[in-house]
Scaffold this motif. Sequence first.
Motif, PDB file in Angstrom:
ATOM      1  N   ALA A   1       0.895  -1.167  -0.013  1.00  0.00           N
ATOM      2  CA  ALA A   1      -0.057   0.091  -0.089  1.00  0.00           C
ATOM      3  C   ALA A   1       0.808   1.153  -0.186  1.00  0.00           C
ATOM      4  CB  ALA A   1      -0.972   0.040   1.294  1.00  0.00           C
ATOM      5  N   VAL A   2       1.973   1.243   0.726  1.00  0.00           N
ATOM      6  CA  VAL A   2       2.583   2.591   0.982  1.00  0.00           C
ATOM      7  C   VAL A   2       3.691   2.665  -0.513  1.00  0.00           C
ATOM      8  CG1 VAL A   2       4.682   3.384   2.005  1.00  0.00           C
ATOM      9  CG2 VAL A   2       2.873   2.391   3.466  1.00  0.00           C
ATOM     10  N   HIS A   3       4.016   1.449  -0.972  1.00  0.00           N
ATOM     11  CA  HIS A   3       4.710   1.483  -2.231  1.00  0.00           C
ATOM     12  C   HIS A   3       4.002   2.162  -3.371  1.00  0.00           C
ATOM     13  CE1 HIS A   3       7.734   0.428  -5.199  1.00  0.00           C
ATOM     14  NE2 HIS A   3       6.759  -0.178  -5.891  1.00  0.00           N
ATOM     15  N   GLU A   4       2.524   1.639  -3.380  1.00  0.00           N
ATOM     16  CA  GLU A   4       1.664   2.304  -4.297  1.00  0.00           C
ATOM     17  C   GLU A   4       1.459   3.772  -4.203  1.00  0.00           C
ATOM     18  OE1 GLU A   4       0.112   0.922  -7.876  1.00  0.00           O
ATOM     19  OE2 GLU A   4       1.311  -0.196  -6.659  1.00  0.00           O
ATOM     20  N   ALA A   5       1.286   4.077  -3.023  1.00  0.00           N
ATOM     21  CA  ALA A   5       0.898   5.524  -2.881  1.00  0.00           C
ATOM     22  C   ALA A   5       2.265   6.192  -3.119  1.00  0.00           C
ATOM     23  CB  ALA A   5       0.745   5.661  -1.254  1.00  0.00           C
ATOM     24  N   ALA A   6       3.519   5.913  -2.837  1.00  0.00           N
ATOM     25  CA  ALA A   6       4.545   6.671  -3.174  1.00  0.00           C
ATOM     26  C   ALA A   6       4.872   6.735  -4.888  1.00  0.00           C
ATOM     27  CB  ALA A   6       5.851   5.785  -2.602  1.00  0.00           C
ATOM     28  N   LYS A   7       4.436   5.666  -5.233  1.00  0.00           N
ATOM     29  CA  LYS A   7       4.177   5.706  -7.353  1.00  0.00           C
ATOM     30  C   LYS A   7       3.476   6.658  -7.424  1.00  0.00           C
ATOM     31  CE  LYS A   7       3.950   2.003  -9.292  1.00  0.00           C
ATOM     32  NZ  LYS A   7       3.268   0.560  -9.589  1.00  0.00           N
ATOM     33  N   TYR A   8       2.256   6.686  -6.911  1.00  0.00           N
ATOM     34  CA  TYR A   8       1.412   7.810  -7.121  1.00  0.00           C
ATOM     35  C   TYR A   8       1.914   9.108  -7.053  1.00  0.00           C
ATOM     36  CZ  TYR A   8      -2.675  10.859  -6.831  1.00  0.00           C
ATOM     37  OH  TYR A   8      -3.575  11.993  -6.594  1.00  0.00           O
ATOM     38  N   LEU A   9       2.659   9.631  -5.755  1.00  0.00           N
ATOM     39  CA  LEU A   9       3.126  10.655  -5.603  1.00  0.00           C
ATOM     40  C   LEU A   9       4.342  11.265  -6.505  1.00  0.00           C
ATOM     41  CD1 LEU A   9       3.084  10.686  -1.785  1.00  0.00           C
ATOM     42  CD2 LEU A   9       1.399  12.107  -2.938  1.00  0.00           C
TER      43      LEU A   9
ATOM     44  N   VAL B   1       9.488  17.120   0.223  1.00  0.00           N
ATOM     45  CA  VAL B   1       8.245  16.572   0.679  1.00  0.00           C
ATOM     46  C   VAL B   1       7.113  17.489   0.579  1.00  0.00           C
ATOM     47  CG1 VAL B   1       7.205  15.786   2.861  1.00  0.00           C
ATOM     48  CG2 VAL B   1       9.207  14.899   2.334  1.00  0.00           C
ATOM     49  N   ARG B   2       7.597  18.882   0.957  1.00  0.00           N
ATOM     50  CA  ARG B   2       6.656  19.894   0.933  1.00  0.00           C
ATOM     51  C   ARG B   2       6.078  20.142  -0.430  1.00  0.00           C
ATOM     52  NH1 ARG B   2       5.413  24.105   4.538  1.00  0.00           N
ATOM     53  NH2 ARG B   2       6.781  23.296   5.944  1.00  0.00           N
ATOM     54  N   GLN B   3       6.883  20.298  -1.400  1.00  0.00           N
ATOM     55  CA  GLN B   3       6.489  20.505  -2.702  1.00  0.00           C
ATOM     56  C   GLN B   3       5.583  19.433  -3.372  1.00  0.00           C
ATOM     57  OE1 GLN B   3      10.009  21.057  -5.300  1.00  0.00           O
ATOM     58  NE2 GLN B   3       8.747  21.377  -7.173  1.00  0.00           N
ATOM     59  N   ILE B   4       5.995  18.018  -3.160  1.00  0.00           N
ATOM     60  CA  ILE B   4       5.083  16.986  -3.681  1.00  0.00           C
ATOM     61  C   ILE B   4       3.656  17.005  -3.010  1.00  0.00           C
ATOM     62  CG2 ILE B   4       5.156  14.317  -3.814  1.00  0.00           C
ATOM     63  CD1 ILE B   4       8.006  14.569  -3.846  1.00  0.00           C
TER      64      ILE B   4
ATOM     65  N   LEU C   1      13.484  12.864  -6.028  1.00  0.00           N
ATOM     66  CA  LEU C   1      12.138  13.041  -6.131  1.00  0.00           C
ATOM     67  C   LEU C   1      11.438  11.594  -5.410  1.00  0.00           C
ATOM     68  CD1 LEU C   1      10.220  14.117  -9.317  1.00  0.00           C
ATOM     69  CD2 LEU C   1       9.499  11.920  -8.126  1.00  0.00           C
ATOM     70  N   ALA C   2      12.144  10.618  -5.785  1.00  0.00           N
ATOM     71  CA  ALA C   2      11.626   9.211  -5.039  1.00  0.00           C
ATOM     72  C   ALA C   2      11.777   9.288  -3.645  1.00  0.00           C
ATOM     73  CB  ALA C   2      12.651   8.121  -5.751  1.00  0.00           C
ATOM     74  N   ALA C   3      12.853   9.695  -3.032  1.00  0.00           N
ATOM     75  CA  ALA C   3      12.911   9.831  -1.359  1.00  0.00           C
ATOM     76  C   ALA C   3      11.794  10.548  -0.948  1.00  0.00           C
ATOM     77  CB  ALA C   3      14.336  10.497  -1.222  1.00  0.00           C
ATOM     78  N   GLY C   4      11.546  11.893  -1.584  1.00  0.00           N
ATOM     79  CA  GLY C   4      10.503  12.769  -1.102  1.00  0.00           C
ATOM     80  C   GLY C   4       9.066  11.790  -1.382  1.00  0.00           C
ATOM     81  N   ALA C   5       8.740  11.580  -2.337  1.00  0.00           N
ATOM     82  CA  ALA C   5       7.424  10.783  -2.546  1.00  0.00           C
ATOM     83  C   ALA C   5       7.400   9.716  -1.439  1.00  0.00           C
ATOM     84  CB  ALA C   5       7.389  10.393  -3.764  1.00  0.00           C
ATOM     85  N   PHE C   6       8.706   8.818  -1.232  1.00  0.00           N
ATOM     86  CA  PHE C   6       8.404   7.802  -0.302  1.00  0.00           C
ATOM     87  C   PHE C   6       8.359   8.135   0.876  1.00  0.00           C
ATOM     88  CE2 PHE C   6      10.227   4.201   2.251  1.00  0.00           C
ATOM     89  CZ  PHE C   6       9.576   3.105   1.765  1.00  0.00           C
ATOM     90  N   CYS C   7       8.936   9.322   1.393  1.00  0.00           N
ATOM     91  CA  CYS C   7       9.054   9.903   2.849  1.00  0.00           C
ATOM     92  C   CYS C   7       7.483  10.096   3.111  1.00  0.00           C
ATOM     93  CB  CYS C   7      10.260  10.817   3.055  1.00  0.00           C
ATOM     94  SG  CYS C   7       9.988  11.438   4.742  1.00  0.00           S
ATOM     95  N   LEU C   8       7.027  11.105   1.953  1.00  0.00           N
ATOM     96  CA  LEU C   8       5.555  11.671   2.225  1.00  0.00           C
ATOM     97  C   LEU C   8       4.723  10.284   2.362  1.00  0.00           C
ATOM     98  CD1 LEU C   8       3.693  13.911   2.507  1.00  0.00           C
ATOM     99  CD2 LEU C   8       3.589  13.882  -0.062  1.00  0.00           C
ATOM    100  N   ALA C   9       4.674   9.055   1.637  1.00  0.00           N
ATOM    101  CA  ALA C   9       3.874   8.263   1.701  1.00  0.00           C
ATOM    102  C   ALA C   9       4.057   7.536   3.039  1.00  0.00           C
ATOM    103  CB  ALA C   9       4.043   7.212   0.672  1.00  0.00           C
ATOM    104  N   ARG C  10       5.123   7.388   3.532  1.00  0.00           N
ATOM    105  CA  ARG C  10       5.234   6.610   4.907  1.00  0.00           C
ATOM    106  C   ARG C  10       4.646   7.561   6.040  1.00  0.00           C
ATOM    107  NH1 ARG C  10       8.680   2.587   6.316  1.00  0.00           N
ATOM    108  NH2 ARG C  10       9.485   3.902   8.034  1.00  0.00           N
ATOM    109  N   GLU C  11       4.855   8.826   5.836  1.00  0.00           N
ATOM    110  CA  GLU C  11       4.371   9.914   7.018  1.00  0.00           C
ATOM    111  C   GLU C  11       3.000   9.832   6.936  1.00  0.00           C
ATOM    112  OE1 GLU C  11       6.511  13.255   6.655  1.00  0.00           O
ATOM    113  OE2 GLU C  11       8.426  12.374   7.475  1.00  0.00           O
ATOM    114  N   LEU C  12       2.197   9.779   5.732  1.00  0.00           N
ATOM    115  CA  LEU C  12       0.658   9.767   5.665  1.00  0.00           C
ATOM    116  C   LEU C  12      -0.080   8.873   5.817  1.00  0.00           C
ATOM    117  CD1 LEU C  12       0.563  11.905   2.263  1.00  0.00           C
ATOM    118  CD2 LEU C  12       0.309  12.883   4.443  1.00  0.00           C
TER     119      LEU C  12
END
Length: 402
Positions: free
Chosen positions: A282-290, A351-354, A308-319
């Motif tokens: 679920a988190v991996h798919e959310a990070a792909k979307y972001l 993270v803020r930008q994404i 970009l991938a690090a920011g999206a993955f970090c945001l997905a885990r925090e959300l």
Amino acid sequence: MKGLKVADINKAAGLRLHRRGGEAPAKASQQQPAALSKPGAAATASKNKNKENAASAKPGNNSKAVRLPAVKAKPAVVDVPPAAAAVPATGNAADRCTESLKKKYSEVGDVDNESEDCRDCLLVSAYVKDIFTYLQQLEISAAAVRPDFLQSPSRLQITPRMRTILCDWLVQVHQRFTLLPESLYLTYHIIDAFMSSDAGASVKKSEFQLIGVSAMLLASKYEEIYPPNVADFVYITDQAFTAAEIRATEQRLLKQLNFFLGYPLPIHFLRRYSKVAAATPAVHEAAKYLAELARADYSAAHLPPSGLAAGAFCLARELLPSREGACGGSGWTDALEVFSGYSRQQLEPLVRQIAGLAVRAGDNAKYTAIRKKYSSSSGSMVSTWPELDGTGEALRSAAGLS
């Protein structure tokens, strides 16, 4: 822009639905060794060799045995993985390879050697750190995209809004042809890298869609086993361009990029981070979307793929802490910092930008191709989750809107 019809995309999809996979390679023919000229030659040579060895082994023989010195095994040295010592997209090597990172590496251990992946030779876990070190260096030295490449040094005929329209349409084409994620990311990069060059200044509005379909054709040939052919793209553009025009533009793109299509992509790093953090699907798919939302946006086109991938993955885990498990208040752990080279503080602007792009995507009713793609069952319906639909308080807070 000509021929942007979803109905035509549906028709063209019926022409050729390429399925990934292929036939098993034919077994190599086993060659028999060449026969000796004389049947007894091998046996005679063997007997003579044995006699010589026996004679040399007699006590009266003058030859002395040679003793090899004992080799002492060197102790294993634990050091920071190459990925943590790679040159970052921003900053210098000293910022990425510090004593604190070395200490953290000794604490988190080596996720590649500790897992069962090291037993699978196809996963090349012994070389994975060197591979991602090379990719991080390549994203700096290779054909990177300039910031504001459509507006500086001189304003071009192509505007950021036109790029948004093209990317939204290309997502639909990519989805109808069931292409790999790598094909879409590489298409974005080919377009942006070409427009960042001097040749991009001469692109007219009537040619921009031609650049897009030619870039997707190139990306498909590079990434897919069975890529769509030129006739599919001619039909999908409603005959707006001929096959000869697409081929000529394909050559134009290749010459400008110096035939280099091996640029690292965000999906490469995203899979690496999911592996390091043992992320849930679920988190991996959310990070792909972001990550896909960010890469399609003009404001984030110049960001390095690893960041970009690090920011999206970090945001997905925090959300999605309930879907990921306990994150300790932060989506970026010591293991992720060590194996990516990015600290949580460095990722804060990304993270803020994404997060802002995700909020804007939820409010945007015009360019919705990526949202619709991830609202289906194939995308795990992540764009419809309360945490990611643009209305969640955590997402708006991460974007600095509350």
